[in-house]
Design a protein around this motif. Structure first.
Motif, PDB file in Angstrom:
ATOM      1  N   TRP A   1      -8.730   6.114 -15.215  1.00 29.08           N
ATOM      2  CA  TRP A   1      -8.468   6.172 -13.780  1.00 29.08           C
ATOM      3  C   TRP A   1      -7.682   7.422 -13.431  1.00 29.08           C
ATOM      4  CZ3 TRP A   1      -6.192   2.447 -16.967  1.00 29.08           C
ATOM      5  CH2 TRP A   1      -4.825   2.627 -17.232  1.00 29.08           C
ATOM      6  N   ASN A   2      -7.796   7.795 -12.155  1.00 27.72           N
ATOM      7  CA  ASN A   2      -6.966   8.838 -11.556  1.00 27.72           C
ATOM      8  C   ASN A   2      -6.129   8.212 -10.452  1.00 27.72           C
ATOM      9  OD1 ASN A   2      -9.821  11.079 -11.485  1.00 27.72           O
ATOM     10  ND2 ASN A   2      -8.371  10.782 -13.146  1.00 27.72           N
ATOM     11  N   ILE A   3      -4.878   8.621 -10.334  1.00 28.57           N
ATOM     12  CA  ILE A   3      -4.100   8.276  -9.147  1.00 28.57           C
ATOM     13  C   ILE A   3      -4.458   9.317  -8.099  1.00 28.57           C
ATOM     14  CG2 ILE A   3      -1.820   7.948  -8.173  1.00 28.57           C
ATOM     15  CD1 ILE A   3      -2.640   5.891 -10.342  1.00 28.57           C
TER      16      ILE A   3
ATOM     17  N   GLU B   1       0.854  -1.189   0.000  1.00 23.47           N
ATOM     18  CA  GLU B   1       0.000   0.000   0.000  1.00 23.47           C
ATOM     19  C   GLU B   1       0.889   1.237   0.000  1.00 23.47           C
ATOM     20  OE1 GLU B   1      -3.033  -2.267   3.115  1.00 23.47           O
ATOM     21  OE2 GLU B   1      -2.163  -0.312   3.642  1.00 23.47           O
ATOM     22  N   LEU B   2       0.565   2.215  -0.793  1.00 27.90           N
ATOM     23  CA  LEU B   2       1.283   3.484  -0.784  1.00 27.90           C
ATOM     24  C   LEU B   2       0.564   4.465   0.126  1.00 27.90           C
ATOM     25  CD1 LEU B   2       3.491   5.387  -1.851  1.00 27.90           C
ATOM     26  CD2 LEU B   2       1.921   5.995  -3.718  1.00 27.90           C
ATOM     27  N   TRP B   3       1.330   5.057   1.043  1.00 27.92           N
ATOM     28  CA  TRP B   3       0.801   6.061   1.973  1.00 27.92           C
ATOM     29  C   TRP B   3       1.577   7.354   1.758  1.00 27.92           C
ATOM     30  CZ3 TRP B   3      -3.052   5.457   5.804  1.00 27.92           C
ATOM     31  CH2 TRP B   3      -3.615   4.178   5.850  1.00 27.92           C
ATOM     32  N   VAL B   4       0.853   8.469   1.612  1.00 30.13           N
ATOM     33  CA  VAL B   4       1.479   9.749   1.287  1.00 30.13           C
ATOM     34  C   VAL B   4       0.951  10.857   2.192  1.00 30.13           C
ATOM     35  CG1 VAL B   4       1.772   9.045  -1.126  1.00 30.13           C
ATOM     36  CG2 VAL B   4      -0.249  10.373  -0.467  1.00 30.13           C
TER      37      VAL B   4
ATOM     38  N   GLY C   1       3.131  16.300  -4.953  1.00 28.40           N
ATOM     39  CA  GLY C   1       3.838  15.418  -5.874  1.00 28.40           C
ATOM     40  C   GLY C   1       3.477  13.954  -5.725  1.00 28.40           C
ATOM     41  N   TYR C   2       2.249  13.668  -5.319  1.00 31.66           N
ATOM     42  CA  TYR C   2       1.888  12.282  -5.020  1.00 31.66           C
ATOM     43  C   TYR C   2       1.860  11.401  -6.268  1.00 31.66           C
ATOM     44  CZ  TYR C   2      -2.780  13.948  -6.423  1.00 31.66           C
ATOM     45  OH  TYR C   2      -3.845  14.505  -7.104  1.00 31.66           O
ATOM     46  N   ARG C   3       1.644  11.974  -7.437  1.00 33.11           N
ATOM     47  CA  ARG C   3       1.678  11.145  -8.649  1.00 33.11           C
ATOM     48  C   ARG C   3       3.099  10.659  -8.936  1.00 33.11           C
ATOM     49  NH1 ARG C   3      -1.970  15.260  -9.763  1.00 33.11           N
ATOM     50  NH2 ARG C   3      -4.120  14.556 -10.137  1.00 33.11           N
ATOM     51  N   ASP C   4       4.092  11.507  -8.666  1.00 28.66           N
ATOM     52  CA  ASP C   4       5.483  11.071  -8.804  1.00 28.66           C
ATOM     53  C   ASP C   4       5.819   9.992  -7.781  1.00 28.66           C
ATOM     54  OD1 ASP C   4       5.931  12.822 -10.897  1.00 28.66           O
ATOM     55  OD2 ASP C   4       6.654  14.424  -9.572  1.00 28.66           O
ATOM     56  N   LEU C   5       5.250  10.114  -6.592  1.00 29.83           N
ATOM     57  CA  LEU C   5       5.455   9.090  -5.577  1.00 29.83           C
ATOM     58  C   LEU C   5       4.854   7.763  -6.035  1.00 29.83           C
ATOM     59  CD1 LEU C   5       4.612  11.196  -2.388  1.00 29.83           C
ATOM     60  CD2 LEU C   5       6.885  10.608  -3.258  1.00 29.83           C
ATOM     61  N   PHE C   6       3.690   7.840  -6.659  1.00 33.52           N
ATOM     62  CA  PHE C   6       3.069   6.614  -7.152  1.00 33.52           C
ATOM     63  C   PHE C   6       3.907   6.010  -8.280  1.00 33.52           C
ATOM     64  CE2 PHE C   6       0.161   3.722  -9.173  1.00 33.52           C
ATOM     65  CZ  PHE C   6      -0.611   3.235  -8.132  1.00 33.52           C
ATOM     66  N   ASP C   7       4.555   6.848  -9.075  1.00 34.35           N
ATOM     67  CA  ASP C   7       5.413   6.353 -10.140  1.00 34.35           C
ATOM     68  C   ASP C   7       6.517   5.469  -9.557  1.00 34.35           C
ATOM     69  OD1 ASP C   7       6.329   6.734 -13.120  1.00 34.35           O
ATOM     70  OD2 ASP C   7       8.121   7.073 -11.913  1.00 34.35           O
ATOM     71  N   GLU C   8       7.137   5.938  -8.491  1.00 38.50           N
ATOM     72  CA  GLU C   8       8.196   5.149  -7.862  1.00 38.50           C
ATOM     73  C   GLU C   8       7.627   3.882  -7.227  1.00 38.50           C
ATOM     74  OE1 GLU C   8      12.040   5.766  -4.888  1.00 38.50           O
ATOM     75  OE2 GLU C   8      10.825   7.478  -5.517  1.00 38.50           O
ATOM     76  N   PHE C   9       6.464   4.010  -6.614  1.00 46.12           N
ATOM     77  CA  PHE C   9       5.786   2.858  -6.019  1.00 46.12           C
ATOM     78  C   PHE C   9       5.460   1.811  -7.092  1.00 46.12           C
ATOM     79  CE2 PHE C   9       1.459   1.148  -4.869  1.00 46.12           C
ATOM     80  CZ  PHE C   9       1.869   0.315  -3.841  1.00 46.12           C
ATOM     81  N   ALA C  10       4.957   2.261  -8.234  1.00 46.45           N
ATOM     82  CA  ALA C  10       4.591   1.331  -9.310  1.00 46.45           C
ATOM     83  C   ALA C  10       5.808   0.562  -9.808  1.00 46.45           C
ATOM     84  CB  ALA C  10       3.932   2.096 -10.460  1.00 46.45           C
ATOM     85  N   ARG C  11       6.939   1.261  -9.937  1.00 46.14           N
ATOM     86  CA  ARG C  11       8.148   0.600 -10.430  1.00 46.14           C
ATOM     87  C   ARG C  11       8.738  -0.373  -9.401  1.00 46.14           C
ATOM     88  NH1 ARG C  11      11.756   4.164 -10.610  1.00 46.14           N
ATOM     89  NH2 ARG C  11      10.643   6.131 -10.365  1.00 46.14           N
ATOM     90  N   GLY C  12       8.678   0.019  -8.145  1.00 42.58           N
ATOM     91  CA  GLY C  12       9.346  -0.775  -7.123  1.00 42.58           C
ATOM     92  C   GLY C  12       8.508  -1.885  -6.510  1.00 42.58           C
TER      93      GLY C  12
ATOM     94  N   ARG D   1      -3.883   6.891   2.276  1.00 45.01           N
ATOM     95  CA  ARG D   1      -3.594   5.827   1.303  1.00 45.01           C
ATOM     96  C   ARG D   1      -3.891   6.331  -0.104  1.00 45.01           C
ATOM     97  NH1 ARG D   1      -5.996  -0.072   2.813  1.00 45.01           N
ATOM     98  NH2 ARG D   1      -5.452  -1.267   0.925  1.00 45.01           N
ATOM     99  N   ALA D   2      -3.074   5.926  -1.069  1.00 44.64           N
ATOM    100  CA  ALA D   2      -3.243   6.359  -2.457  1.00 44.64           C
ATOM    101  C   ALA D   2      -3.302   5.146  -3.368  1.00 44.64           C
ATOM    102  CB  ALA D   2      -2.099   7.272  -2.879  1.00 44.64           C
ATOM    103  N   LEU D   3      -4.183   5.215  -4.351  1.00 40.89           N
ATOM    104  CA  LEU D   3      -4.260   4.163  -5.371  1.00 40.89           C
ATOM    105  C   LEU D   3      -4.987   4.697  -6.595  1.00 40.89           C
ATOM    106  CD1 LEU D   3      -7.394   3.339  -4.839  1.00 40.89           C
ATOM    107  CD2 LEU D   3      -6.467   1.577  -3.383  1.00 40.89           C
TER     108      LEU D   3
END
Length: 224
Positions: free
Chosen positions: A106-108, A73-76, A82-93, A126-128
């Motif tokens: 969809w929206n992040i 789960e991503l928590w921001v 800049g939460y979309r950039d955070l999700f980018d890193e979360f998606a890759r990792g 939480r972000a998704l």
């Protein structure tokens, strides 16, 4: 969610499954990371079976990953634009994707709305990925009412749990057409009935449906 990348669908399904278990594990906002049992105030973890992982070099005050069972789960910080950039890193990792998926379906976004989160003193939400049409409809109506009410009288709950409104937002309910009534639960009954019909149509069982509809209509008069 036809056409969505599988990891995005799985994130939504995890939230729904956590909520339907009825064990209180569907967390969507906290006032501090100590709620997870990782600070000095509490030993161990209050959310059993989980662990915190760093999001790259980001400080946990800005973002972190919580792994509950097998699904991350991503928590921001709701104040972080800049939460979309955070999700980018979360998606890759963590999601085995090449980066944040882009698309119009969809929206992040924040599961607990960021404006209400800030006003209610939450440190992380939480972000998704959330269906775009339903996310935007909720933003114009339900979440606007939440932030207006929180601005007048914040609710300082340490942990915010998912509600039926949360599940509707995550599951693509688009029927939010006006601000929820703040005085009369009966006035909120039609949108609640539409919400529950949408969930049932997706195969989501609503236990004690009559009682849950009544309670949700009343919750909508004060939800913040």
């Amino acid at each position: 969610m036809q056409g969505w990348p599988e990891p995005l669908r799985r994130q939504v399904q995890t939230l729904v499954t956590q909520f339907l278990r009825g064990t209180g594990e569907a967390w969507i906002g906290v006032t501090g990371i100590d709620c997870f049992g990782v600070g000095q105030r509490f030993p161990g973890t209050m959310r059993l079976g989980g662990r915190m992982e760093a999001l790259g070099s980001r400080p946990p005050s800005r973002a972190f990953v919580w792994v509950q069972g097998t699904e991350p789960e991503l928590w921001v910080d709701p104040r972080d634009s800049g939460y979309r950039d955070l999700f980018d890193e979360f998606a890759r990792g963590w999601l085995n994707l090449s980066g944040r998926p882009t698309g119009t379906a969809w929206n992040i976004d924040h599961v607990f709305p960021k404006a209400a989160g800030r006003l209610n003193g939450l440190s992380h939400v939480r972000a998704l990925a959330i269906g775009a049409e339903g996310n935007q409809a909720a933003g114009r109506t339900l979440e606007r009412a939440m932030s207006d009410r929180a601005g007048d009288a914040p609710r300082r709950k340490r942990i915010r749990h998912a509600t039926w409104m949360t599940i509707g937002k995550a599951a693509g309910f688009t029927g939010w057409e006006s601000l929820p009534d703040s005085e009369d639960p009966v006035a909120n009954a039609p949108v609640v009935a539409a919400l529950f019909a949408h969930l049932v149509g997706l195969g989501i069982t609503v236990p004690h449906a009559g009682l849950e509809r009544s309670l949700t209509a009343r919750t909508l008069t004060t939800h913040r």
